[in-house]
Motif scaffolding. Structure first.
Motif, mmCIF file in Angstrom:
data_model
loop_
_atom_site.group_PDB
_atom_site.id
_atom_site.type_symbol
_atom_site.label_atom_id
_atom_site.label_comp_id
_atom_site.label_asym_id
_atom_site.label_seq_id
_atom_site.Cartn_x
_atom_site.Cartn_y
_atom_site.Cartn_z
ATOM 1 N N THR A 312 0.825 -1.217 0.000
ATOM 2 C CA THR A 312 0.000 0.000 0.000
ATOM 3 C C THR A 312 0.856 1.263 0.000
ATOM 4 N N ALA A 316 0.544 3.757 -3.203
ATOM 5 C CA ALA A 316 0.025 5.111 -2.983
ATOM 6 C C ALA A 316 0.698 6.140 -3.875
ATOM 7 N N CYS A 321 -4.085 7.545 -5.835
ATOM 8 C CA CYS A 321 -4.115 6.405 -4.913
ATOM 9 C C CYS A 321 -3.441 6.711 -3.582
ATOM 10 N N LEU A 324 -4.389 5.062 -0.188
ATOM 11 C CA LEU A 324 -4.082 3.684 0.178
ATOM 12 C C LEU A 324 -3.095 3.601 1.334
#
Length: 373
Positions: A312, A316, A321, A324
């Motif tokens: 994650t 990211a 994103c 995340l």
């Protein structure tokens, strides 16, 4: 236990009904005939009780044989069983003492190899250092394999490839995971990240206290088998032994982490490495007693949690994103990078400790002879 337990209970009920039809007043004799092998190899009444318990015989079934519980029934079966002189002489031979000395020495091998590898890494650089790291990893793996082949942590049950892989991943994360996670959060890694050799060295050294604490637990549990007057009494007396052995191991691991951290001038990573040690010991102990499902699931769960945390952080960076990484950023920001393995491994360790408290306090878990006894 499924079909085997049902078959065992049917056999108990069938034995009682059959002697009842013949008008016999000795239903225990028929049960002894059905479990002749168990009675012949047992070294005490609790071993017979453990065998009956493992086959699904309950206190309610024992009442059919005019006994208040399984232990009382087993005690009569043991007293009436024909004992062989050969089994007594075997128990008095000095072989187990030599075996204990052998595995106790083997338990020191992973730590010795780990210390040699760390020293080699500190004294080399460049290509020689890579060679030392590669050879050292193979040597430590071989040493750990040899140490676990004998002693209280040995097992005749095959460890799955998945469990081995997840264990390797957890140790690799202890070595490099925190550094990679921190570098990923800072926008890197732009080059080699920090490796935590102190926690891994401490874990390799902890193989010896893990084996010795396990031996202490199994040996004292075996003595309680001989002294207890029932299965419930045995379970109640073994729970403190399990807790004490586990606590003693954690104290030893904590001391080793402090020693290695000071000697190598690194962070000892008490939370992450301590949680990993707390996970690996009950996982191996349960596996050694034939309970392989729960350890495999716990190791996989902890490893997957650590892998997800790393994934994650790097995912990211993709456009849109960034959210995340929010859970990991919040956790690391509050408690540091070590909070990830501490939470992942600590949760798995707690699950396995509950499982161990349920299963390793049963007499059937200690019925079979082992090198620790």
């Amino acid at each position: 236990m499924g079909q085997d337990a049902d078959a065992a209970r049917d056999g108990v009920h069938g034995a009682y009904r059959s002697v009842g039809r013949r008008g016999a007043v000795d239903p225990v004799k028929a049960l002894m005939h059905r479990h002749r092998e168990l009675c012949e190899r047992a070294v005490d009444a609790l071993e017979i009780a453990a065998g009956l318990e493992a086959q699904g015989v309950t206190d309610r079934a024992a009442a059919r044989f005019r006994h208040r519980d399984v232990f009382s029934l087993a005690e009569e079966m043991y007293a009436r069983a024909a004992r062989q002189e050969e089994s007594v002489s075997r128990a008095e031979t000095p072989g187990p003492t030599r075996a204990r000395a052998y595995w106790a020495a083997l338990a020191l091998v992973p730590g010795a190899l780990g210390a040699a590898v760390v020293a080699g890494l500190r004294l080399t650089d460049g290509q020689p250092r890579l060679a030392v790291a590669a050879f050292g990893a193979l040597a430590m793996t071989a040493g750990l394999y040899a140490a676990l082949r004998r002693g209280p942590l040995s097992t005749g049950h095959r460890t799955t490839n998945a469990a081995r892989a997840w264990t390797c991943w957890l140790v690799a994360y202890a070595l490099a995971g925190d550094g990679l996670l921190s570098a990923g959060r800072d926008g890197g890694p732009d080059g080699p990240w920090t490796l935590a050799t102190a926690p891994v060295l401490a874990l390799s050294l902890a193989c010896a206290p893990a084996a010795w604490c396990t031996h202490l637990f199994l040996a004292r549990a075996r003595r309680r088998l001989n002294a207890s007057r029932g299965l419930r009494e045995f379970a109640a007396s073994v729970r403190p032994l399990l807790t004490g052995a586990f606590g003693l191991f954690l104290c030893a691991l904590g001391g080793l982490l402090a020693l290695c951290g000071t000697a190598l001038n690194e962070s000892p990573a008490y939370a992450g490495a301590g949680a990993l040690g707390a996970l690996l010991l009950p996982a191996r102990l349960l596996t050694a007693r034939g309970l392989t499902h729960a350890p495999a699931r716990a190791l996989a769960g902890a490893g997957a949690a650590e892998a997800t945390a790393l994934a994650t952080v790097f995912a990211a960076r993709l456009p849109g994103c960034s959210f995340l990484a929010t859970p990991v950023d919040s956790l690391v920001g509050a408690a540091g990078a070590g909070a990830v393995p501490a939470l992942a491994c600590g949760t798995g360790a707690l699950v396995l400790l509950v499982q161990a408290a349920r299963t390793l306090t049963r007499a059937s878990a200690h019925a079979l002879p082992c090198e620790a006894a």
